[in-house]
Design a protein around this motif. Structure first.
Motif, mmCIF file in Angstrom:
data_model
loop_
_atom_site.group_PDB
_atom_site.id
_atom_site.type_symbol
_atom_site.label_atom_id
_atom_site.label_comp_id
_atom_site.label_asym_id
_atom_site.label_seq_id
_atom_site.Cartn_x
_atom_site.Cartn_y
_atom_site.Cartn_z
ATOM 1 N N ASP A 212 0.828 -1.214 0.000
ATOM 2 C CA ASP A 212 0.000 0.000 0.000
ATOM 3 C C ASP A 212 0.858 1.257 0.000
ATOM 4 N N THR A 213 1.990 1.204 0.697
ATOM 5 C CA THR A 213 2.852 2.394 0.771
ATOM 6 C C THR A 213 3.321 2.817 -0.615
ATOM 7 N N ALA A 214 3.706 1.827 -1.422
ATOM 8 C CA ALA A 214 4.145 2.150 -2.785
ATOM 9 C C ALA A 214 3.017 2.792 -3.587
ATOM 10 N N CYS A 215 1.788 2.263 -3.427
ATOM 11 C CA CYS A 215 0.654 2.830 -4.163
ATOM 12 C C CYS A 215 0.381 4.266 -3.729
ATOM 13 N N GLU A 216 0.390 4.501 -2.414
ATOM 14 C CA GLU A 216 0.094 5.838 -1.899
ATOM 15 C C GLU A 216 1.143 6.849 -2.338
ATOM 16 N N ARG A 217 2.433 6.446 -2.262
ATOM 17 C CA ARG A 217 3.491 7.405 -2.600
ATOM 18 C C ARG A 217 3.559 7.700 -4.081
ATOM 19 N N ARG A 218 3.225 6.706 -4.903
ATOM 20 C CA ARG A 218 3.337 6.918 -6.347
ATOM 21 C C ARG A 218 2.036 7.444 -6.953
ATOM 22 N N GLY A 219 0.907 7.317 -6.222
ATOM 23 C CA GLY A 219 -0.352 7.839 -6.723
ATOM 24 C C GLY A 219 -1.097 6.884 -7.630
ATOM 25 N N TYR A 220 -0.716 5.576 -7.650
ATOM 26 C CA TYR A 220 -1.388 4.585 -8.476
ATOM 27 C C TYR A 220 -2.205 3.641 -7.600
ATOM 28 N N SER A 221 -3.310 3.107 -8.147
ATOM 29 C CA SER A 221 -3.989 1.998 -7.489
ATOM 30 C C SER A 221 -3.154 0.736 -7.732
ATOM 31 N N ARG A 222 -3.439 -0.328 -6.955
ATOM 32 C CA ARG A 222 -2.681 -1.572 -7.153
ATOM 33 C C ARG A 222 -2.891 -2.105 -8.561
ATOM 34 N N GLU A 223 -4.140 -2.020 -9.072
ATOM 35 C CA GLU A 223 -4.412 -2.527 -10.416
ATOM 36 C C GLU A 223 -3.620 -1.755 -11.468
ATOM 37 N N GLU A 224 -3.552 -0.427 -11.315
ATOM 38 C CA GLU A 224 -2.770 0.389 -12.257
ATOM 39 C C GLU A 224 -1.298 0.043 -12.176
ATOM 40 N N PHE A 225 -0.788 -0.172 -10.934
ATOM 41 C CA PHE A 225 0.627 -0.470 -10.733
ATOM 42 C C PHE A 225 1.003 -1.759 -11.451
ATOM 43 N N LEU A 226 0.150 -2.785 -11.321
ATOM 44 C CA LEU A 226 0.490 -4.093 -11.869
ATOM 45 C C LEU A 226 0.389 -4.143 -13.387
ATOM 46 N N ASP A 227 -0.104 -3.076 -13.998
ATOM 47 C CA ASP A 227 -0.100 -2.989 -15.469
ATOM 48 C C ASP A 227 1.153 -2.284 -15.988
ATOM 49 N N LEU A 228 2.040 -1.849 -15.080
ATOM 50 C CA LEU A 228 3.208 -1.068 -15.468
ATOM 51 C C LEU A 228 4.483 -1.889 -15.339
ATOM 52 N N THR A 229 5.573 -1.376 -15.904
ATOM 53 C CA THR A 229 6.883 -1.983 -15.787
ATOM 54 C C THR A 229 7.845 -0.998 -15.151
ATOM 55 N N VAL A 230 8.999 -1.514 -14.757
ATOM 56 C CA VAL A 230 10.038 -0.667 -14.177
ATOM 57 C C VAL A 230 10.414 0.443 -15.156
ATOM 58 N N MET A 231 10.438 0.118 -16.456
ATOM 59 C CA MET A 231 10.831 1.102 -17.452
ATOM 60 C C MET A 231 9.821 2.244 -17.566
ATOM 61 N N ASP A 232 8.576 1.984 -17.164
ATOM 62 C CA ASP A 232 7.557 3.041 -17.211
ATOM 63 C C ASP A 232 7.766 4.069 -16.112
ATOM 64 N N LEU A 233 8.355 3.664 -14.976
ATOM 65 C CA LEU A 233 8.351 4.513 -13.791
ATOM 66 C C LEU A 233 9.728 4.937 -13.294
ATOM 67 N N GLU A 234 10.715 4.087 -13.427
ATOM 68 C CA GLU A 234 11.999 4.375 -12.788
ATOM 69 C C GLU A 234 12.866 5.223 -13.715
ATOM 70 N N THR A 235 13.324 6.353 -13.227
ATOM 71 C CA THR A 235 14.117 7.267 -14.046
ATOM 72 C C THR A 235 15.498 6.699 -14.363
ATOM 73 N N GLU A 236 16.017 5.819 -13.464
ATOM 74 C CA GLU A 236 17.372 5.302 -13.683
ATOM 75 C C GLU A 236 17.403 4.128 -14.666
ATOM 76 N N ILE A 237 16.227 3.521 -14.966
ATOM 77 C CA ILE A 237 16.176 2.377 -15.878
ATOM 78 C C ILE A 237 15.183 2.716 -16.986
ATOM 79 N N PRO A 238 15.617 3.409 -18.035
ATOM 80 C CA PRO A 238 14.685 3.938 -19.035
ATOM 81 C C PRO A 238 14.188 2.919 -20.047
#
Length: 883
Positions: free
Chosen positions: A179-205
């Motif tokens: 839940d902490t990751a969802c709250e800090r990033r502003g995504y619901s769990r369902e939205e988060f699980l549709d994403l990849t590291v490359m979508d969100l992490e600035t260090e891994i484009p």
């Protein structure tokens, strides 16, 4: 036992000594709950107990001689064979229990545990003996325990202050997040699980960077690094990330990210403080001294000496105290001297804050601290330290000025302001707040004391309790940005409507220290709003009952906000179905294309008029801007009148006029022939019998000839009148100067004989029919000369611009016209003078009016008897005219 290993009978029991012992042992084996079996070296069943039969669902006869793979899941057969081989090779006959899946006769499977014993004689493998236990219940218990542990673990993760993320190492897709990751990033769990590291992490484009990271992590097992996490809104925040490569049922990347925003801020704060300290030290902000009292020598540091305007080299050898005292500001000097004397007399501490002139004659603030050391009561040394506090003092002075400015602002703000401590204690209220509420209301000890001052919710009319009021909520940490509207009874007994907003003031720890609320008296505004609402109700009543048409009010989004009118009684929809919709959603694309420019023009402040055909009806439409009290356009209005019946009447009138013109033309044309015959015979009589006729006969003949001539003139005039619309030329740009010149040439003889004087200004170009306009000027000048009276005609012609028209005037000094007859002169065959006085058919001015009307203008005359006349008419400005 080895002799029985290769048989398929129950020889397993015959190795025991004595038949009864074998029976008892067999009975014992069959009584135990665990399954027991023996396999030969090829893996076929040699013997099984009752538990095996019961467990598998096979009869004993069906199992004996069959390979063990009959009751073992295919995936486990090769694994158990490898285990047997490994134990035989290592000489380990027992080993750890094995888990496998048993396959039943009905096809079902059961998880089991196997204790395996190898039968080996003289180094030769003879088979195996095994004990099998059904562990389904245990597995179920373990599964429930694992699920419980997993739920407990997830609960702990969701309450963690760190973001926990589980990632697929192959694709980089998030498999699970807390839940902490969802709250800090502003995504619901369902939205988060549709994403990849490359979508969100600035260090891994990209995917290549992810593969490289996973390879390094797999090699190291664990990596820690600093980075930034991107939120859904695009902003980022700093994190410290610990990643691990985990191999469970499959491989995972586990990341635990800690928000280090505050830590980074604190580090920056420490870094800034360190830089400031270093800068202060380098600038000599801190200095030391030691005053040897008996010798009166001040030994000081470099920064101390520079602060007092003394060369460091001189100060290092010792300088009298007075030399330093002289550098102190004259307003502070005496106070510092007294403090030094007191410290020396008492052998005590010394601390003073004062101003000093430095070497560059700049005034600096310092604080000096020291202690006088005595020997047998005699002062011998006075060491101390000096700190430059100029920046702090300047900041304090600036803060003081700011506070004074804030205090001034507090009093001059156009709204009431009330400040309360976190405990509810009211500490300040400006004059406007007192004026709004009246009296000394805000002298109450706290917001809780407002019970005595009635307050109602302005919308519901319910009484508002003190702890529900704006300021009470604000000191409790609530931000009241959506205004509260209250009705109050002020101290003077007057009812007022006020609007309150508020904001808590917090310290660096986020704790509420104060609350601030603003008050605005909106009594007049509410009254105005009620009046506006009443006006709007009246307006809507007018709109709904608009006669023989419709009215629509639209906003700047082209959305109808009010619609009504009697026209809707003839249409197949209700006006309420229009309200709240953009007109582009209600009409056909062709109609939208026609209407939109007019709607836009109204919102830009321009009115326009046009006609449209809608549902078989002809509509005359007018769009205009709607302005507020400040003359700002805030809406547009569409006014429509149904002109279907009028259009039909106009059509019928046009047809009637056409028929009338045709009749007039035909009549005038057909009358020409008998008139010519009458004129011819009259002329023949005059030539042949003129000498035979007496005076009366000749007079009668002259009357007949004159009547025939006048009839011909009238018929010619009527013919011209009927042909104004049908026989005119297309409109073009016409120079009135040229037209007037041609007319004057045509009337040259008449002008000379009458001694007429025609004066004209520069005349404009207009849009019209050159021949007809020539007729207009000719008729007007002919009349001006004909009716000039006894004096020579004096005619003045000029024109002036009036919007998109020219106003042309022809002024004369003639006999004039009675005001009661100014309209009659434009009627056909109407004459104001006898024929003996003035010639004419009475059709000239009617023809002028008909021509001007064809040009879209008006004509009129202003006159008094004996004062001359001014004939005026309007004509359209030429399309190529430049303003």
């Amino acid at each position: 036992m080895s002799d029985q290993a290769g048989t398929t009978q129950g020889g397993f029991w015959t190795d025991a000594t004595g038949e009864r012992t074998v029976d008892r042992y067999s009975t014992l084996v069959n009584m135990v709950d665990d399954g027991i079996y023996q396999l030969d070296a090829e893996g076929r069943f040699v013997a099984v107990n009752d538990a095996i039969v019961s467990l598998t669902g096979y009869a004993r006869e069906e199992l004996l001689g069959k390979h063990a793979s009959t009751v073992i899941d295919d995936e486990d057969v090769s694994r158990i064979q490898r285990e047997i081989y490994q134990r035989f090779t290592d000489g380990d006959r027992e080993g750890e229990p094995l888990e496998f899946t048993a396959r039943m006769a009905d096809g079902e499977t059961i998880p089991c545990e196997l204790e395996l014993h190898l039968l080996v004689e003289d180094g030769t493998f003879q088979g195996t003996i095994g004990v099998v236990r059904d562990i389904a219940d245990r597995k179920q218990t373990e599964q429930e325990f694992r699920e419980h542990e997993l739920e407990l673990f997830r609960t702990l993760l969701n309450h963690s202050n760190d973001s926990v993320l589980v990632v697929d190492p192959e694709t980089g897709r998030y498999l699970d997040v807390n839940d902490t990751a969802c709250e800090r990033r502003g995504y619901s769990r369902e939205e988060f699980l549709d994403l990849t590291v490359m979508d969100l992490e600035t260090e891994i484009p990209d995917q290549e960077a992810w593969r490289s990271f996973v390879e390094e992590l797999r090699a190291e097992g664990q990596l820690t690094f600093d980075g930034h996490h991107r939120r859904k809104d695009g902003t980022t925040y700093p994190v410290e990330v610990n990643t691990s490569y985990v191999d469970l049922d499959k491989e995972y990347v586990l990341a635990i990210a800690r928000d280090v925003t505050k830590r980074r801020e604190y580090e920056r704060y420490l870094e800034d403080a360190k830089s400031q300290l270093e800068a202060a030290t380098e600038a000599g902000a801190v200095g030391t001294w030691e005053w040897h009292i008996p010798e009166d020598e001040m030994v000081v540091g470099t920064s101390f000496a520079r602060t007092f305007g003394i060369e460091p080299e001189v100060a290092s050898e010792g300088v009298p105290l007075d030399q330093f005292i002289e550098a102190i500001h004259e307003d502070d000097r005496k106070r510092v001297e007294v403090a030094i004397e007191e410290a020396v007399e008492t052998c005590g501490d010394y601390e003073e804050e004062y101003r000093v002139w430095d070497a560059d004659d700049n005034l600096r603030w310092v604080v000096a601290r020291g202690h006088v050391e005595c020997d047998d009561g005699e002062p011998v040394r006075f060491p101390g330290a000096l700190t430059d506090i100029t920046k702090r003092k300047r900041a304090e002075l600036k803060l003081q000025q700011n506070n004074e400015q804030l205090e001034t602002l507090f009093e001059v703000l156009p709204v009431g302001v009330v400040v309360a401590e976190a405990d509810g204690q009211i500490i300040q209220a400006n004059d406007i707040a007192h004026e709004i509420w009246g009296g000394d209301v805000f002298d109450a000890e706290s917001v809780e004391e407002y019970e005595q001052y009635p307050v109602w919710d302005a919308e519901s009319g319910e009484r508002v309790q003190p702890d529900e009021m704006t300021l009470a909520r604000v000191v409790n940490g609530e931000e009241v940005l959506d205004p509260d509207i209250y009705e109050i009874e002020a101290v003077d007994g007057e009812r007022r409507v006020i609007r309150l907003e508020g904001m808590p003031v917090r310290d660096e720890h986020g704790e509420v220290t104060r609350g601030v609320a603003t008050l605005t008296d909106i009594t007049d505004r509410r009254e105005a709003q009620r009046a506006l609402e009443e006006s709007e109700r009246r307006y809507r009543t007018l709109v709904e009952n608009f006669p023989n048409g419709a009215v629509g009010l639209f906003d700047d989004n082209l959305r109808y906000t009010a619609v009504g009118g009697q026209l809707f009684d003839r249409l197949d929809y209700d006006p309420e179905d229009r309200i709240g919709y953009r007109f582009t959603e209600l009409h056909t694309p062709d109609l939208v294309e026609e209407l939109e420019p007019h709607f836009r023009a109204a919102l830009d402040g321009e009115a326009s008029t046009f006609e449209i055909e809608y549902q078989g009806r002809y509509l005359h439409a007018h769009t205009l801007p709607v302005r507020d009290a400040d003359d700002e356009v805030y809406a547009g209005m569409l006014v429509i009148r149904d002109v279907t019946e009028r259009r039909e009447y106009e059509r019928m009138l046009e047809e009637s006029n056409d028929r009338l013109e045709q009749f007039a033309y035909a009549a005038s044309h057909d009358l020409q022939e008998p008139l010519r015959m009458v004129s011819s015979y009259l002329q023949l009589l005059e030539r042949r019998y003129d000498d035979d006729l007496d005076e009366d006969g000749q007079e009668f003949l002259e009357f007949a000839v004159d009547g025939a001539d006048r009839m011909r003139e009238m018929i010619d005039g009527l013919l011209k009148y009927s042909r104004v619309e049908t026989r005119g030329d297309p409109f073009e740009t016409v120079s009135l100067d040229d037209v007037l010149t041609e007319v004057c040439d045509d009337l040259q003889v008449m002008i000379q004989e009458s001694n007429a004087e025609i004066t004209t200004e520069d005349l404009p170009r207009v849009e019209g029919d050159h021949g007809q306009l020539r007729q207009v000027f000719q008729n007007l000048l002919d009349n001006a000369i004909e009716y000039s009276g006894d004096d020579p005609p004096r005619i003045y012609i000029d024109a002036e611009r009036d919007g998109d028209q020219w106003l042309v005037s022809v002024e004369d000094n003639g006999v004039g016209i009675d005001p009661e007859d100014t309209d009659r002169v434009f009627e056909v065959f109407q004459r104001l003078h006898a024929r003996g006085e003035h010639a004419g058919t009475g059709i000239g001015l009617a023809l002028v009016e008909r021509i001007i009307e064809r040009h879209g203008g008006d004509v009129w005359v202003e006159s008094d008897p004996g004062q001359g006349s001014t004939f005026s008419f309007t004509l359209p400005v030429a399309s190529d005219f430049e303003t």
